[in-house]
Structure formats: structure tokens, C-alpha cells
Design an enzyme around this catalytic site. Structure first.
Site, PDB file in Angstrom:
ATOM      1  N   ASP A   1       0.865  -1.179   0.000  1.00  0.00           N
ATOM      2  CA  ASP A   1       0.000   0.000   0.000  1.00  0.00           C
ATOM      3  C   ASP A   1       0.904   1.233   0.000  1.00  0.00           C
ATOM      4  O   ASP A   1       1.711   1.411   0.917  1.00  0.00           O
ATOM      5  CB  ASP A   1      -0.864  -0.056   1.274  1.00  0.00           C
ATOM      6  CG  ASP A   1      -1.789   1.124   1.416  1.00  0.00           C
ATOM      7  OD1 ASP A   1      -1.648   2.122   0.675  1.00  0.00           O
ATOM      8  OD2 ASP A   1      -2.658   1.053   2.300  1.00  0.00           O
ATOM      9  N   ILE A   2       0.748   2.076  -1.000  1.00  0.00           N
ATOM     10  CA  ILE A   2       1.676   3.217  -1.139  1.00  0.00           C
ATOM     11  C   ILE A   2       1.559   4.195   0.027  1.00  0.00           C
ATOM     12  O   ILE A   2       2.521   4.886   0.363  1.00  0.00           O
ATOM     13  CB  ILE A   2       1.484   3.918  -2.508  1.00  0.00           C
ATOM     14  CG1 ILE A   2       2.752   4.691  -2.876  1.00  0.00           C
ATOM     15  CG2 ILE A   2       0.241   4.791  -2.521  1.00  0.00           C
ATOM     16  CD1 ILE A   2       2.842   5.068  -4.329  1.00  0.00           C
TER      17      ILE A   2
ATOM     18  N   ASN B   1      -6.612  12.973 -10.633  1.00  0.00           N
ATOM     19  CA  ASN B   1      -7.296  13.420 -11.851  1.00  0.00           C
ATOM     20  C   ASN B   1      -7.024  14.920 -12.029  1.00  0.00           C
ATOM     21  O   ASN B   1      -6.417  15.545 -11.161  1.00  0.00           O
ATOM     22  CB  ASN B   1      -8.791  13.100 -11.806  1.00  0.00           C
ATOM     23  CG  ASN B   1      -9.470  13.739 -10.607  1.00  0.00           C
ATOM     24  OD1 ASN B   1      -9.287  14.932 -10.349  1.00  0.00           O
ATOM     25  ND2 ASN B   1     -10.222  12.956  -9.853  1.00  0.00           N
TER      26      ASN B   1
ATOM     27  N   GLY C   1      -9.741   5.041  -5.754  1.00  0.00           N
ATOM     28  CA  GLY C   1      -8.498   4.297  -5.935  1.00  0.00           C
ATOM     29  C   GLY C   1      -7.383   4.812  -5.044  1.00  0.00           C
ATOM     30  O   GLY C   1      -7.595   5.149  -3.871  1.00  0.00           O
ATOM     31  N   VAL C   2      -6.196   4.911  -5.626  1.00  0.00           N
ATOM     32  CA  VAL C   2      -5.018   5.303  -4.847  1.00  0.00           C
ATOM     33  C   VAL C   2      -5.164   6.752  -4.360  1.00  0.00           C
ATOM     34  O   VAL C   2      -4.701   7.103  -3.263  1.00  0.00           O
ATOM     35  CB  VAL C   2      -3.727   5.050  -5.658  1.00  0.00           C
ATOM     36  CG1 VAL C   2      -3.543   6.015  -6.810  1.00  0.00           C
ATOM     37  CG2 VAL C   2      -2.518   5.024  -4.753  1.00  0.00           C
ATOM     38  N   ASP C   3      -5.810   7.590  -5.154  1.00  0.00           N
ATOM     39  CA  ASP C   3      -6.041   8.994  -4.792  1.00  0.00           C
ATOM     40  C   ASP C   3      -6.847   9.077  -3.486  1.00  0.00           C
ATOM     41  O   ASP C   3      -6.468   9.793  -2.533  1.00  0.00           O
ATOM     42  CB  ASP C   3      -6.804   9.656  -5.953  1.00  0.00           C
ATOM     43  CG  ASP C   3      -6.809  11.171  -5.895  1.00  0.00           C
ATOM     44  OD1 ASP C   3      -6.179  11.740  -4.986  1.00  0.00           O
ATOM     45  OD2 ASP C   3      -7.448  11.779  -6.771  1.00  0.00           O
TER      46      ASP C   3
ATOM     47  N   VAL D   1      -8.830   2.770 -12.677  1.00  0.00           N
ATOM     48  CA  VAL D   1     -10.031   3.320 -13.327  1.00  0.00           C
ATOM     49  C   VAL D   1      -9.718   3.846 -14.740  1.00  0.00           C
ATOM     50  O   VAL D   1     -10.565   3.781 -15.631  1.00  0.00           O
ATOM     51  CB  VAL D   1     -10.616   4.451 -12.447  1.00  0.00           C
ATOM     52  CG1 VAL D   1     -11.739   5.188 -13.166  1.00  0.00           C
ATOM     53  CG2 VAL D   1     -11.149   3.875 -11.146  1.00  0.00           C
ATOM     54  N   TYR D   2      -8.518   4.347 -14.964  1.00  0.00           N
ATOM     55  CA  TYR D   2      -8.162   4.918 -16.272  1.00  0.00           C
ATOM     56  C   TYR D   2      -7.902   3.861 -17.340  1.00  0.00           C
ATOM     57  O   TYR D   2      -7.719   4.202 -18.514  1.00  0.00           O
ATOM     58  CB  TYR D   2      -6.987   5.892 -16.146  1.00  0.00           C
ATOM     59  CG  TYR D   2      -7.387   7.269 -15.643  1.00  0.00           C
ATOM     60  CD1 TYR D   2      -8.690   7.532 -15.228  1.00  0.00           C
ATOM     61  CD2 TYR D   2      -6.470   8.317 -15.597  1.00  0.00           C
ATOM     62  CE1 TYR D   2      -9.066   8.788 -14.758  1.00  0.00           C
ATOM     63  CE2 TYR D   2      -6.841   9.584 -15.142  1.00  0.00           C
ATOM     64  CZ  TYR D   2      -8.133   9.812 -14.727  1.00  0.00           C
ATOM     65  OH  TYR D   2      -8.500  11.067 -14.274  1.00  0.00           O
TER      66      TYR D   2
HETATM   67  P1  ADP Z   1      -5.920   5.708 -12.333  1.00  0.00           P
HETATM   68  O1  ADP Z   1      -7.155   6.577 -12.352  1.00  0.00           O
HETATM   69  O2  ADP Z   1      -4.656   6.479 -12.660  1.00  0.00           O
HETATM   70  O3  ADP Z   1      -6.087   4.459 -13.120  1.00  0.00           O
HETATM   71  P2  ADP Z   1      -6.346   4.227  -9.824  1.00  0.00           P
HETATM   72  O4  ADP Z   1      -6.192   4.733  -8.430  1.00  0.00           O
HETATM   73  O5  ADP Z   1      -7.702   3.787 -10.265  1.00  0.00           O
HETATM   74  O6  ADP Z   1      -5.736   5.384 -10.764  1.00  0.00           O
HETATM   75  O7  ADP Z   1      -5.347   3.015 -10.055  1.00  0.00           O
HETATM   76  C1  ADP Z   1      -3.957   3.142 -10.252  1.00  0.00           C
HETATM   77  C2  ADP Z   1      -3.250   1.927  -9.678  1.00  0.00           C
HETATM   78  O8  ADP Z   1      -3.112   2.096  -8.271  1.00  0.00           O
HETATM   79  C3  ADP Z   1      -4.004   0.612  -9.872  1.00  0.00           C
HETATM   80  O9  ADP Z   1      -3.066  -0.371 -10.325  1.00  0.00           O
HETATM   81  C4  ADP Z   1      -4.523   0.290  -8.466  1.00  0.00           C
HETATM   82  O10 ADP Z   1      -4.614  -1.107  -8.244  1.00  0.00           O
HETATM   83  C5  ADP Z   1      -3.431   0.895  -7.620  1.00  0.00           C
HETATM   84  N1  ADP Z   1      -3.775   1.208  -6.213  1.00  0.00           N
HETATM   85  C6  ADP Z   1      -4.982   1.427  -5.649  1.00  0.00           C
HETATM   86  N2  ADP Z   1      -4.848   1.698  -4.339  1.00  0.00           N
HETATM   87  C7  ADP Z   1      -3.509   1.637  -4.059  1.00  0.00           C
HETATM   88  C8  ADP Z   1      -2.707   1.799  -2.888  1.00  0.00           C
HETATM   89  N3  ADP Z   1      -3.261   2.096  -1.714  1.00  0.00           N
HETATM   90  N4  ADP Z   1      -1.358   1.659  -3.012  1.00  0.00           N
HETATM   91  C9  ADP Z   1      -0.780   1.386  -4.197  1.00  0.00           C
HETATM   92  N5  ADP Z   1      -1.477   1.223  -5.332  1.00  0.00           N
HETATM   93  C10 ADP Z   1      -2.823   1.349  -5.271  1.00  0.00           C
END
Ligand code: ADP
Length: 179
Positions: A16-17, A30, A38-40, A126-127
Site C-alpha cells: 500500500d503506497i 485526476n 483508488g489510490v487517490d 479506473v483509467y
Molecule cells: P488511475 O485513475 O490512474 O487508473 P487508480 O487509483 O484507479 O488510478 O489506479 C492506479 C493503480 O493504483 C491501480 O493499479 C490500483 O490497483 C493501484 N492502487 C490502488 N490503491 C492503491 C494503494 N493504496 N497503493 C498502491 N497502489 C494502489
């Protein structure tokens, strides 16, 4: 999983980042920079509301560009917000824009004289950017940047799923052979 192809290290981990104790973590945001899923969402949740407050002062961010804020309650001191391209079949400069995201984050980190940075797999959620196509672009762009003049000596690709970790492991072995 790591490579010492240069004196600077590129590694992939599964995790987890938001939990990474590096100088900067990268957010796949975005264009509004005002939060998302998601990660955001995870980064804003972990950093606390002051992150969103600072993001409100930034006037958004273009696709392929990046902007830096403080990390607030995160372990990481800084967050570098970048906006990946939405996958639209591959003929809309998605590859150049994705590479630009990685490059701009590394440029900003270098300007701040940071040493360690962690990236998520930008655009692959999501992208909709196919992981198999995004991963070699991430690795190639980072490795090229590390050949130049930079303060960064460690780049961590933080893979959320086992599938993405396997993908990074495979491409790192293939593209960054140990010297
Ligand atoms: P985007 O809109 O750029 O596609 P997302 O957040 O939907 O962004 O996904 C980008 C990547 O981050 C995906 O591979 C997702 O599995 C990953 N991701 C989601 N949550 C975390 C997290 N807490 N730590 C690291 N990576 C994550």
C-alpha cells in the site's frame, strides 16, 4: 525484487503506497486534483484533510504533468500528484503522456533534492491502461531518468495487486539485468 543495473536502485514491492516511508509518494490523481477513488482516495484518507486544502490552491494539473504538496499525516514528507492518461485504445498519445507523468514526477523530486520516491501503477486502475503495456513504460522511463543527473537513488514501484507485482517483477528482470 530489485535491480542494481545502475548504482541507483529500482525495486518493486507488493503493498500500500500510503504506508511507504520514502521522501515522496506519487498520487495517480485526476485533473482537478480534488480527490477521487483508488489510490487517490487512499492517499487523501491517510494524509488527512489538510492535503485537500493544499490541493485546492493548485488550480488542477494537466494530463502528463505533476505538482507537489506536503504529505501531512503520511510517513512520506511529500506527495507528487500526477495525472495519467485515460486509455482510449492506444492511439491517443497514451504512451507519451504516461512516460511524461513518470518523468515530471522525477524532475520535481530532483528539484526538491529528494532521494527516495514511490510510484503506484499510474493509469492502470479506473483509467484502464493495460498493465502489460504500462509497466515497461514505467520501468524504461524511470531507468532512463536515473542515468542522468539526479539526487534520487531509490525508486519503489508499489504494486497493489499480486498480478501487478508479478508483471513488474517480470519486466524488471527482463529490462534491467543485474550488472
Ligand atoms: P488511475 O485513475 O490512474 O487508473 P487508480 O487509483 O484507479 O488510478 O489506479 C492506479 C493503480 O493504483 C491501480 O493499479 C490500483 O490497483 C493501484 N492502487 C490502488 N490503491 C492503491 C494503494 N493504496 N497503493 C498502491 N497502489 C494502489
Amino acid at each position: 525484487m530489485s535491480s542494481n543495473g545502475t548504482s541507483k536502485k529500482v525495486i518493486a514491492i507488493q503493498g500500500d503506497i500510503t504506508q511507504q516511508g520514502v521522501d515522496a509518494i506519487v498520487n495517480a490523481a485526476n485533473e482537478s486534483l480534488l480527490g477521487g477513488g483508488g489510490v487517490d482516495g487512499a492517499i487523501h484518507q491517510a494524509a488527512g484533510p489538510a492535503l485537500l486544502e493544499e490541493c485546492h490552491t493548485l488550480n488542477g494539473c494537466n494530463v502528463g504533468d505533476a505538482k507537489i504538496t506536503k504529505g501531512y499525516q503520511l510517513l512520506a514528507k511529500w506527495v507528487i500528484h500526477t495525472v495519467g492518461p485515460i486509455w482510449r485504445g492506444g492511439n491517443h498519445q497514451e504512451d507519451q503522456l504516461l512516460a511524461s507523468c513518470y518523468r515530471r514526477c522525477l524532475e520535481i523530486a530532483t528539484e526538491k533534492r529528494l532521494k527516495t520516491i514511490a510510484f503506484p501503477a499510474i493509469s492502470t486502475g479506473v483509467y484502464g491502461y493495460p498493465m502489460e503495456l504500462a509497466t515497461p513504460i514505467a520501468i524504461q522511463t524511470v531507468n532512463n531518468f536515473l542515468q542522468g543527473n539526479t539526487t534520487i537513488h531509490q525508486v519503489i514501484f508499489v504494486c497493489f495487486s499480486l498480478d501487478s507485482y508479478d508483471c513488474y517483477k517480470r519486466f524488471i528482470l527482463e529490462m534491467l539485468p543485474e550488472k
